[in-house]
Design a protein around this motif. Structure first.
Motif, PDB file in Angstrom:
ATOM      1  N   THR A   1       0.838  -1.193   0.000  1.00 34.61           N
ATOM      2  CA  THR A   1       0.000   0.000   0.000  1.00 34.61           C
ATOM      3  C   THR A   1       0.875   1.246   0.000  1.00 34.61           C
ATOM      4  O   THR A   1       1.798   1.384   0.828  1.00 34.61           O
ATOM      5  N   ASP A   2       0.606   2.155  -0.904  1.00 39.64           N
ATOM      6  CA  ASP A   2       1.331   3.441  -0.958  1.00 39.64           C
ATOM      7  C   ASP A   2       0.319   4.495  -1.380  1.00 39.64           C
ATOM      8  O   ASP A   2      -0.048   4.593  -2.550  1.00 39.64           O
ATOM      9  N   ASN A   3      -0.150   5.292  -0.380  1.00 37.70           N
ATOM     10  CA  ASN A   3      -1.139   6.316  -0.693  1.00 37.70           C
ATOM     11  C   ASN A   3      -0.525   7.690  -0.935  1.00 37.70           C
ATOM     12  O   ASN A   3      -1.223   8.685  -1.088  1.00 37.70           O
ATOM     13  N   GLY A   4       0.819   7.783  -0.868  1.00 34.50           N
ATOM     14  CA  GLY A   4       1.501   9.050  -1.150  1.00 34.50           C
ATOM     15  C   GLY A   4       1.554   9.991   0.027  1.00 34.50           C
ATOM     16  O   GLY A   4       2.141  11.077  -0.081  1.00 34.50           O
TER      17      GLY A   4
ATOM     18  N   THR B   1       1.323   8.656   3.819  1.00 33.76           N
ATOM     19  CA  THR B   1       2.043   7.932   4.872  1.00 33.76           C
ATOM     20  C   THR B   1       3.084   7.026   4.233  1.00 33.76           C
ATOM     21  O   THR B   1       3.130   6.861   3.006  1.00 33.76           O
TER      22      THR B   1
ATOM     23  N   ALA C   1       4.935   3.888   2.889  1.00 30.39           N
ATOM     24  CA  ALA C   1       4.427   2.700   2.207  1.00 30.39           C
ATOM     25  C   ALA C   1       4.397   1.520   3.164  1.00 30.39           C
ATOM     26  O   ALA C   1       5.255   1.411   4.061  1.00 30.39           O
TER      27      ALA C   1
END
Length: 443
Positions: free
Chosen positions: A66-69, A71, A73
């Motif tokens: 998951t990498d939401n930009g 927090t 990754a």
């Protein structure tokens, strides 16, 4: 013509009986092998139905990134071992086992029908070659006889006893006899090819017919026996049972089901979790689909019941037809024997009268042709009678290796079934299955 005659004389040197042909057909039949494999496939339906009563154990692994930009990754992974078991389904799974077993029995009955088809085809192929051989021999004898008649006509023409017309008539009849002989040799070649297809090899020297099988004393007795023993009726009766089980399963699907689940899991964060759960499922509304499935199963049951009634009538009709064919061919043999005796007397008398000048060459040729036709019809009638005897047996469901007592090992459909009915994986049962597969040449 010599090439065609060579075809008729080729083949193995050993004498081949009808029993030999039946044994070879049973051993070499691709059709039987195909349907045995279909039976083994039906056996596996029982194993799969049995497996539905057992727990299902599954290994589950998943990973995610998951990498939401916003927090950091995050990467996560987990593994789990999960077991599930149906505790209650209204009896649907057990009904499925009973249904699969009935399907196996239906397929076994169908395999017997195929065995009858193979053996009857073997009888027909054997008799076709036998009658073709006899017809060719009769044609060769006819050519020799007319050749003698032609020679005699020429001799009498030289001394003025007959005219050139008599010689021409004899020449015409000889050409016709030679043409018929070639046609007979062609029919023999075709019969040999049909024999190879059914039996597995070209025929050798056919040594004749052994003792023919016994038949019931009356048509009514034959029909009554057929209704009790014919595999087509048995298969259709099993199909009715399958339809009944299908209807029960459709009704059971409308009820509740209960299943249990146990799960052991571990994640990459070092978190271990254990869980046990029960799930109760009851469909409240499905758009009418479940009720439609039930109506469909009921309609299929009615159709299979009608099919059973029709199967009985068809078997009774087939018994009647084959019994009538046997009666006709038997009467034809008696009539042909009388015709041959009369034609032989007429030919002998005409030939002697022609020698004394009281008959013409045409009279002799006509008498000879009448005798030839009578003998040819006798060959066909005998062929029809023997085929009809075995056809009566087939119509009663008794044209099998076991009933004919051919004295050879037969395929045991229960062997493979007993090896797979409990859905073995690897165990003494699995080892037995390996041995069964090896014995039937599938491993």
């Amino acid at each position: 013509m010599s090439a065609m005659m060579a075809v008729g004389s080729a083949g193995a040197s050993w004498a081949e009986t009808l029993t030999d042909a039946l044994i070879l057909a049973y051993r070499n039949s691709d059709l039987l092998e195909q349907n045995r494999a279909l039976l083994r496939a039906a056996d596996e339906d029982v194993a799969q139905a049995v497996a539905s009563l057992r727990p299902v154990l599954a290994f589950i692994a998943d990973a995610g990134y998951t990498d939401n930009g916003i927090t950091a990754a995050d990467f996560s992974a987990s593994v789990a071992l999960q077991a599930s078991l149906d505790l209650y389904d209204g009896g649907a799974n057990r009904i499925a086992i009973d249904s699969a077993k009935e399907s196996v029995l239906s397929t076994r009955a169908s395999l017997i029908s195929v065995e009858q088809q193979v053996l009857l085809s073997a009888v027909e192929a054997y008799m076709a070659v036998r009658s073709a051989n006899e017809t060719v021999a009769l044609g060769q004898s006819n050519v020799r006889l007319i050749t003698e008649q032609l020679r005699a006509a020429k001799d009498r023409f030289e001394v003025g006893d007959v005219t050139r017309t008599d010689v021409s008539l004899a020449e015409s009849r000889l050409a016709t006899a030679q043409s018929n002989l070639v046609a007979g040799q062609g029919a023999l070649a075709a019969a040999r090819e049909a024999y190879k297809l059914v039996i597995g090899d070209y025929p050798g020297t056919l040594s004749g017919i052994a003792r023919l099988p016994d038949l019931p004393d009356s048509l009514d007795e034959a029909r009554a026996l057929a209704v009790r023993t014919h595999p087509d009726i048995d298969a259709q009766q099993r199909s009715v049972k399958v339809s009944e089980f299908t209807l029960l399963r459709a009704r059971a699907a409308r009820g509740p089901s209960l299943s249990a689940t146990a799960r052991l899991s571990a994640s990459d964060g070092g978190v271990n979790a254990n869980s046990v759960g029960l799930t109760l499922n009851q469909t409240l509304y499905s758009g009418g689909a479940l009720k439609s499935v039930e109506r469909q199963a009921l309609a299929a049951l009615e159709a299979s019941q009608s099919g059973l009634h029709r199967s009985v009538r068809l078997v009774e009709q087939e018994v009647g037809n084959s019994w009538a064919d046997l009666a006709v061919s038997t009467a034809q043999i008696l009539a042909s024997d009388q015709r041959i005796r009369a034609a032989q007397l007429a030919f002998d008398g005409t030939k002697e009268e022609a020698r004394l000048g009281a008959r013409t060459t045409l009279d002799v040729l006509d008498a000879e042709q009448e005798l030839l036709d009578a003998r040819t019809d006798r060959i066909q009638a005998e062929n029809d009678r023997i085929v009809a005897i075995y056809a009566v047996l087939a119509s009663m469901g008794l044209l099998t290796v076991e009933h004919l007592n051919l004295g050879i090992p037969t395929y045991d459909p229960a062997d493979y079934y007993n090896s797979v009915k409990n859905a073995p994986i690897s165990s003494p049962q699995g080892d037995k299955l390996d041995r069964v597969l090896k014995a039937i040449g599938q491993n």
